[in-house]
Design an enzyme around this catalytic site. Sequence first.
Site, PDB file in Angstrom:
ATOM      1  N   ASP A 132      34.206  -8.119  20.673  1.00 51.04           N
ATOM      2  CA  ASP A 132      34.346  -9.564  20.463  1.00 51.04           C
ATOM      3  C   ASP A 132      35.209 -10.207  21.548  1.00 51.04           C
ATOM      4  OD1 ASP A 132      36.696  -8.366  19.664  1.00 51.04           O
ATOM      5  OD2 ASP A 132      36.600  -9.029  17.589  1.00 51.04           O
TER       6      ASP A 132
ATOM      7  N   ASN B 211      42.590 -10.271   6.813  1.00 50.16           N
ATOM      8  CA  ASN B 211      41.674 -10.930   5.880  1.00 50.16           C
ATOM      9  C   ASN B 211      40.413 -10.089   5.666  1.00 50.16           C
ATOM     10  OD1 ASN B 211      40.455 -11.151   8.329  1.00 50.16           O
ATOM     11  ND2 ASN B 211      40.206 -13.376   8.303  1.00 50.16           N
TER      12      ASN B 211
ATOM     13  N   HIS C  25      38.463  -8.955   8.091  1.00 49.74           N
ATOM     14  CA  HIS C  25      37.411  -9.130   9.102  1.00 49.74           C
ATOM     15  C   HIS C  25      37.234  -7.873   9.948  1.00 49.74           C
ATOM     16  CE1 HIS C  25      40.112 -10.984  12.559  1.00 49.74           C
ATOM     17  NE2 HIS C  25      40.249  -9.684  12.489  1.00 49.74           N
TER      18      HIS C  25
ATOM     19  N   GLU D 217      34.138 -12.911   9.894  1.00 51.18           N
ATOM     20  CA  GLU D 217      35.153 -13.403   8.968  1.00 51.18           C
ATOM     21  C   GLU D 217      34.640 -13.387   7.522  1.00 51.18           C
ATOM     22  OE1 GLU D 217      37.920 -13.596  10.265  1.00 51.18           O
ATOM     23  OE2 GLU D 217      38.171 -15.076  11.852  1.00 51.18           O
TER      24      GLU D 217
HETATM   25  C1  F6R Z   1      39.664  -7.111  18.028  1.00 48.89           C
HETATM   26  C2  F6R Z   1      38.975  -7.212  16.732  1.00 48.89           C
HETATM   27  C3  F6R Z   1      39.729  -7.550  15.500  1.00 48.89           C
HETATM   28  C4  F6R Z   1      40.878  -6.573  15.264  1.00 48.89           C
HETATM   29  C5  F6R Z   1      41.617  -6.895  13.974  1.00 48.89           C
HETATM   30  C6  F6R Z   1      42.866  -6.037  13.840  1.00 48.89           C
HETATM   31  O1  F6R Z   1      38.731  -6.827  19.049  1.00 48.89           O
HETATM   32  O2  F6R Z   1      37.806  -7.029  16.674  1.00 48.89           O
HETATM   33  O3  F6R Z   1      38.853  -7.548  14.416  1.00 48.89           O
HETATM   34  O4  F6R Z   1      40.367  -5.282  15.212  1.00 48.89           O
HETATM   35  O5  F6R Z   1      41.982  -8.239  13.933  1.00 48.89           O
HETATM   36  O6  F6R Z   1      43.743  -6.339  14.891  1.00 48.89           O
HETATM   37  P1  F6R Z   1      45.022  -5.447  15.181  1.00 48.89           P
HETATM   38  O7  F6R Z   1      44.506  -4.116  15.613  1.00 48.89           O
HETATM   39  O8  F6R Z   1      45.752  -6.158  16.285  1.00 48.89           O
HETATM   40  O9  F6R Z   1      45.779  -5.364  13.908  1.00 48.89           O
END
Ligand code: F6R
Length: 245
Positions: free
Chosen positions: A67, A136, A138, A143
């Site tokens: 992403d 959340n 995701h 989302e």
């Molecule tokens: C980032 C992504 C997000 C993260 C998620 C957790 O490329 O796809 O979905 O994996 O927000 O983020 P961290 O690892 O920073 O807790």
Amino acid sequence: MQIIIEKDYEAMSRRTADVIVDTIINNPSATLCLAAGDTPRLAYSLAAKRINSEQIDVTSCKFVSLDEWIGISDNNDGSCGYFLRTVLFDPLRITNQQVHVFDGLANNLLAECGAMDEFIFNNGGIDLIVVGIGRNGHVGFNEPGVSFDHYSHVVELDATTKTVGQKYFRETTALNQGITLGLKHLLESRQAVLIANGTAKAEVIHLSLDEEISTAMPASIIQNHQNALVIVDEEAASLLKTRRS
Ligand code: F6R
């Protein structure tokens, strides 16, 4: 779905690095999709270290990003593209031909989605996808409320993502939309690995793995994957009832 609970962040990272490296050893032309974020940082560093020290050939592998923040350049060190380049691609001397990452500054975002899907399909689909989980629930920028039936798509970011996402940036940054692989890509991948560490992820890990699959908790779709591995540390697993393996 197999769940592996490791003692701490380092052990979780080591196990994840081993999955990445083993995938490449078993299939030197594998296509890998990798999340950015704090969770996988050490795993990628350890994987790069092992690949370099064992001189594992990665010249035929392909890498795609999961992403990107829309409106953010990959020269910004808070971007997903910058993260992957500095943590993994540069240390492994991966060439531009081997990589396809979302351009958060693209004028035509639909075309950007189409180009990502085409790259994945032209390279035989995703062999390994490594994802984190947001507070959340995701996955990527899929989302809560997202359809499970998308390939790459553009999303309006959830309020939680906009707030938590500030941690990646040096200054307060407007985060409104994201471009992401859809959950259909995750479901069609040959192996999916979901990683999480720390108590801040305990509640969403519990909701995603113990409860019914629901679009309200996008990560729960991993339960439907034919070859899914969840690697968590003890803190992230602290509310988990399901201890399937
Ligand atoms: C980032 C992504 C997000 C993260 C998620 C957790 O490329 O796809 O979905 O994996 O927000 O983020 P961290 O690892 O920073 O807790």
